[in-house]
Design a protein around this motif. Structure first.
Motif, PDB file in Angstrom:
ATOM      1  N   VAL A 125      48.930  47.236  59.933  1.00 43.83           N
ATOM      2  CA  VAL A 125      48.614  45.966  59.298  1.00 43.83           C
ATOM      3  C   VAL A 125      47.131  45.666  59.508  1.00 43.83           C
ATOM      4  CG1 VAL A 125      49.074  43.500  59.261  1.00 43.83           C
ATOM      5  CG2 VAL A 125      50.940  45.113  59.670  1.00 43.83           C
ATOM      6  N   ARG A 126      46.419  45.448  58.402  1.00 45.87           N
ATOM      7  CA  ARG A 126      44.989  45.154  58.492  1.00 45.87           C
ATOM      8  C   ARG A 126      44.757  43.672  58.789  1.00 45.87           C
ATOM      9  NH1 ARG A 126      45.110  48.175  53.616  1.00 45.87           N
ATOM     10  NH2 ARG A 126      44.114  50.231  53.762  1.00 45.87           N
ATOM     11  N   ARG A 144      36.995  43.917  53.477  1.00 44.61           N
ATOM     12  CA  ARG A 144      35.949  44.930  53.403  1.00 44.61           C
ATOM     13  C   ARG A 144      36.433  46.314  52.993  1.00 44.61           C
ATOM     14  NH1 ARG A 144      34.756  41.823  58.074  1.00 44.61           N
ATOM     15  NH2 ARG A 144      35.974  43.232  59.379  1.00 44.61           N
ATOM     16  N   ARG A 145      37.711  46.483  52.792  1.00 39.80           N
ATOM     17  CA  ARG A 145      38.215  47.833  52.551  1.00 39.80           C
ATOM     18  C   ARG A 145      37.853  48.355  51.168  1.00 39.80           C
ATOM     19  NH1 ARG A 145      42.489  48.370  49.118  1.00 39.80           N
ATOM     20  NH2 ARG A 145      43.787  46.523  48.724  1.00 39.80           N
ATOM     21  N   ASP A 185      44.212  41.774  44.865  1.00 33.28           N
ATOM     22  CA  ASP A 185      44.169  41.779  46.327  1.00 33.28           C
ATOM     23  C   ASP A 185      43.237  40.679  46.837  1.00 33.28           C
ATOM     24  OD1 ASP A 185      45.796  44.056  46.414  1.00 33.28           O
ATOM     25  OD2 ASP A 185      44.077  45.428  46.450  1.00 33.28           O
ATOM     26  N   ALA A 186      42.062  40.580  46.198  1.00 33.65           N
ATOM     27  CA  ALA A 186      41.079  39.575  46.608  1.00 33.65           C
ATOM     28  C   ALA A 186      41.625  38.170  46.400  1.00 33.65           C
ATOM     29  CB  ALA A 186      39.783  39.763  45.829  1.00 33.65           C
ATOM     30  N   SER A 210      33.076  40.233  49.161  1.00 36.90           N
ATOM     31  CA  SER A 210      34.146  41.200  49.390  1.00 36.90           C
ATOM     32  C   SER A 210      33.723  42.582  48.900  1.00 36.90           C
ATOM     33  CB  SER A 210      35.421  40.752  48.661  1.00 36.90           C
ATOM     34  OG  SER A 210      35.320  41.032  47.270  1.00 36.90           O
ATOM     35  N   SER A 211      34.585  43.564  49.097  1.00 37.52           N
ATOM     36  CA  SER A 211      34.296  44.924  48.646  1.00 37.52           C
ATOM     37  C   SER A 211      34.730  45.169  47.199  1.00 37.52           C
ATOM     38  CB  SER A 211      34.985  45.942  49.562  1.00 37.52           C
ATOM     39  OG  SER A 211      36.393  45.724  49.560  1.00 37.52           O
ATOM     40  N   TYR A 212      35.210  44.121  46.528  1.00 35.73           N
ATOM     41  CA  TYR A 212      35.615  44.276  45.121  1.00 35.73           C
ATOM     42  C   TYR A 212      34.410  44.676  44.269  1.00 35.73           C
ATOM     43  CZ  TYR A 212      36.971  43.011  40.375  1.00 35.73           C
ATOM     44  OH  TYR A 212      37.200  43.038  39.013  1.00 35.73           O
ATOM     45  N   LYS A 213      34.580  45.693  43.453  1.00 38.25           N
ATOM     46  CA  LYS A 213      33.491  46.202  42.627  1.00 38.25           C
ATOM     47  C   LYS A 213      33.425  45.453  41.299  1.00 38.25           C
ATOM     48  CE  LYS A 213      32.416  49.299  45.644  1.00 38.25           C
ATOM     49  NZ  LYS A 213      31.218  49.078  46.489  1.00 38.25           N
ATOM     50  N   PRO A 214      32.242  45.014  40.903  1.00 35.05           N
ATOM     51  CA  PRO A 214      32.081  44.250  39.658  1.00 35.05           C
ATOM     52  C   PRO A 214      32.515  45.042  38.428  1.00 35.05           C
ATOM     53  CG  PRO A 214      30.089  44.148  40.996  1.00 35.05           C
ATOM     54  CD  PRO A 214      30.969  45.178  41.616  1.00 35.05           C
ATOM     55  N   LYS A 215      33.122  44.332  37.476  1.00 33.56           N
ATOM     56  CA  LYS A 215      33.528  44.956  36.219  1.00 33.56           C
ATOM     57  C   LYS A 215      32.762  44.386  35.032  1.00 33.56           C
ATOM     58  CE  LYS A 215      36.975  47.378  38.051  1.00 33.56           C
ATOM     59  NZ  LYS A 215      36.876  46.964  39.462  1.00 33.56           N
TER      60      LYS A 215
END
Length: 221
Positions: A2-3, A10-11, A18-19, A158-163
């Protein structure tokens, strides 16, 4: 395994869903979304939308980037001051400096004192607009922008990458604010205020700042 929230934030491979789920686990989101939704629903229930409501929404859209800029520059980046032999500092400024020291920590990137902030926003709208319908329109629009601010700021760190092109721009410029020079790129929702007020230079035109993490304040041991 469990994170922790920080590890999840940050994953690699974090999705927008998820975000969003992680965002909703924080107290500010748990307050903002239902209260904003209630304000919007209450205004819709009152009906009779007119030109004044449209003007209120337009004014909110127009001034929000500049209010955001002014608070960021003059409140969040305000350092400690000496007063009658004592060092005093706004709690919001101190917390923002903590955020600059550790920008990938999701626990310290939200607006502090959210409930008093929202109460203040509501009070300003009521004082300025007076009549119930336009005042509630202003409250709903202001709360919607505050929610957008919190979500955008959360997502940027966050680690979410822009689209999308807009989000790529917002993420890049906010990273420049945190990792290159803290005196530029103050906008979160939009870069409009930075462009108008002269704090949106090309990266190459601004030298790296040695105080980007500390905002020029040496912390006491």
């Amino acid at each position: 395994m469990v994170r922790s929230k920080g590890e999840e934030f940050r994953r690699s491979g974090l999705t927008l869903g998820d975000a969003a789920r992680l965002f909703m686990s924080y107290p500010n989101a748990k307050v903002l979304l239902p209260v904003t939704g209630a304000a919007v629903a209450a205004r819709l229930a009152m009906g009779r939308f007119g030109k004044k409501d449209a003007a209120v929404i337009a004014a909110t859209v127009a001034i929000e980037p500049f209010v955001e800029w002014l608070i960021h520059v003059n409140v969040l980046h305000l350092g400690p001051k000496r007063l009658r032999g004592r060092t005093v500092e706004l709690p919001s400024s101190r917390k923002h400096r903590e955020h600059h020291r550790d920008p990938r920590n999701p626990d310290i990137l939200f607006v502090p004192a959210l409930v008093p902030t929202m109460a203040g926003i509501a009070g300003i709208n009521v004082a300025l607009l007076r009549k119930p319908r336009p005042a509630l329109t202003g409250v709903a629009a202001s709360f919607a922008f505050l929610t957008a601010y919190e979500w955008t700021h959360f997502l940027i760190h966050s680690s979410y990458k822009p689209k999308t092109a807009l989000y790529k721009t917002l993420r890049r410029t906010h990273q420049l604010h945190h990792f290159r020079n803290e005196k530029y790129w103050f906008g979160i929702i939009t870069p409009v205020s930075d462009k108008v007020l002269g704090t949106y230079p090309a990266k190459e035109d601004v030298p790296p700042s040695p105080t980007v993490k500390t905002l020029g304040v040496t912390e006491a041991a």
